[in-house]
Design an enzyme around this catalytic site. Structure first.
Site, PDB file in Angstrom:
ATOM      1  N   THR A 178       0.235  -3.146   7.560  1.00 38.79           N
ATOM      2  CA  THR A 178      -0.733  -3.582   6.246  1.00 38.79           C
ATOM      3  C   THR A 178      -1.970  -3.843   6.602  1.00 38.79           C
ATOM      4  OG1 THR A 178      -1.572  -5.859   4.935  1.00 38.79           O
ATOM      5  CG2 THR A 178      -0.881  -6.197   8.043  1.00 38.79           C
ATOM      6  N   ALA A 179      -3.293  -3.729   5.610  1.00 39.35           N
ATOM      7  CA  ALA A 179      -4.824  -3.616   5.918  1.00 39.35           C
ATOM      8  C   ALA A 179      -5.063  -5.113   5.603  1.00 39.35           C
ATOM      9  CB  ALA A 179      -5.163  -2.285   5.795  1.00 39.35           C
ATOM     10  N   SER A 180      -4.595  -6.106   5.241  1.00 35.54           N
ATOM     11  CA  SER A 180      -5.309  -6.892   4.564  1.00 35.54           C
ATOM     12  C   SER A 180      -5.973  -6.570   3.323  1.00 35.54           C
ATOM     13  CB  SER A 180      -5.842  -7.840   5.952  1.00 35.54           C
ATOM     14  OG  SER A 180      -5.922  -8.971   5.639  1.00 35.54           O
ATOM     15  N   HIS A 181      -6.890  -7.142   3.692  1.00 30.91           N
ATOM     16  CA  HIS A 181      -8.188  -6.990   2.229  1.00 30.91           C
ATOM     17  C   HIS A 181      -8.811  -6.011   2.599  1.00 30.91           C
ATOM     18  CE1 HIS A 181      -9.703  -8.649   6.265  1.00 30.91           C
ATOM     19  NE2 HIS A 181     -11.283  -8.571   6.126  1.00 30.91           N
ATOM     20  N   ARG A 227       0.624  -1.154  -0.341  1.00 36.23           N
ATOM     21  CA  ARG A 227      -0.043  -0.213  -0.008  1.00 36.23           C
ATOM     22  C   ARG A 227       0.956   1.712   0.147  1.00 36.23           C
ATOM     23  NH1 ARG A 227      -5.149  -0.748   1.817  1.00 36.23           N
ATOM     24  NH2 ARG A 227      -5.519  -3.578   1.204  1.00 36.23           N
TER      25      ARG A 227
END
Length: 157
Positions: A96-99, A48
């Site tokens: 991280t914000a994953s999904h 990201r």
């Protein structure tokens, strides 16, 4: 005291801007360092666009708390788990914000041996300290260091 809504049950996730920004990332790093008092941890971040700036602020907070930081750079959560265990350090944090959608970001936190930190294993304590934002003055003699490293070869093997 500001309520930080980015703290969830098992990790940290929030919309960029008011819920999660560089100031909040710094406070999370500082709170992690002040609460767990790790000697050394590993950090990294996903692809990201905001992960790198959040990671820099996070590392600054950790170092101000006296923690040495090993930055593995671009990584996935599983690489942070691997690096934490493989290097025998006191913890790890993946930005991280994953999904979640692209306007979000977050963090996954682990202790030594890559044990996840969640609401009942320290995340609420870190949240409280980050919300209070009443950290002791930074002691330059005690400030941690930052080192860029790679564990990719070991991880792939």
């Amino acid at each position: 005291m500001t309520q930080l809504t980015c703290f969830k049950a098992y990790d940290i996730r929030g919309e960029l801007g008011e819920e999660l920004n560089e100031d909040i990332a710094y406070r999370i790093g500082r709170a992690y360092g002040e609460f767990l008092k790790p000697g050394k941890i590993v950090v990294g971040g996903d692809v990201r666009l905001t992960s790198e700036s959040l990671n820099v602020a996070l590392a600054r907070g950790l170092m101000d708390a006296g923690t040495d930081v090993l930055d593995i750079g671009l990584s996935g959560t599983e690489e942070i788990y691997f690096a934490t265990f493989h290097l025998g350090v006191d913890g790890g944090i993946e930005v991280t914000a994953s999904h979640n959608p692209m306007n979000y970001n977050g963090m996954k936190l682990v202790r030594e041996n890559a044990k996840p930190i969640s609401g009942d294993t320290g995340l609420r304590d870190i949240q409280r300290l980050a919300e209070e934002n009443q950290f002791p003055p930074v002691d330059p003699a005690r400030r941690g260091t930052l080192r860029q490293i790679s564990v990719l070869k070991e991880y792939v093997d």
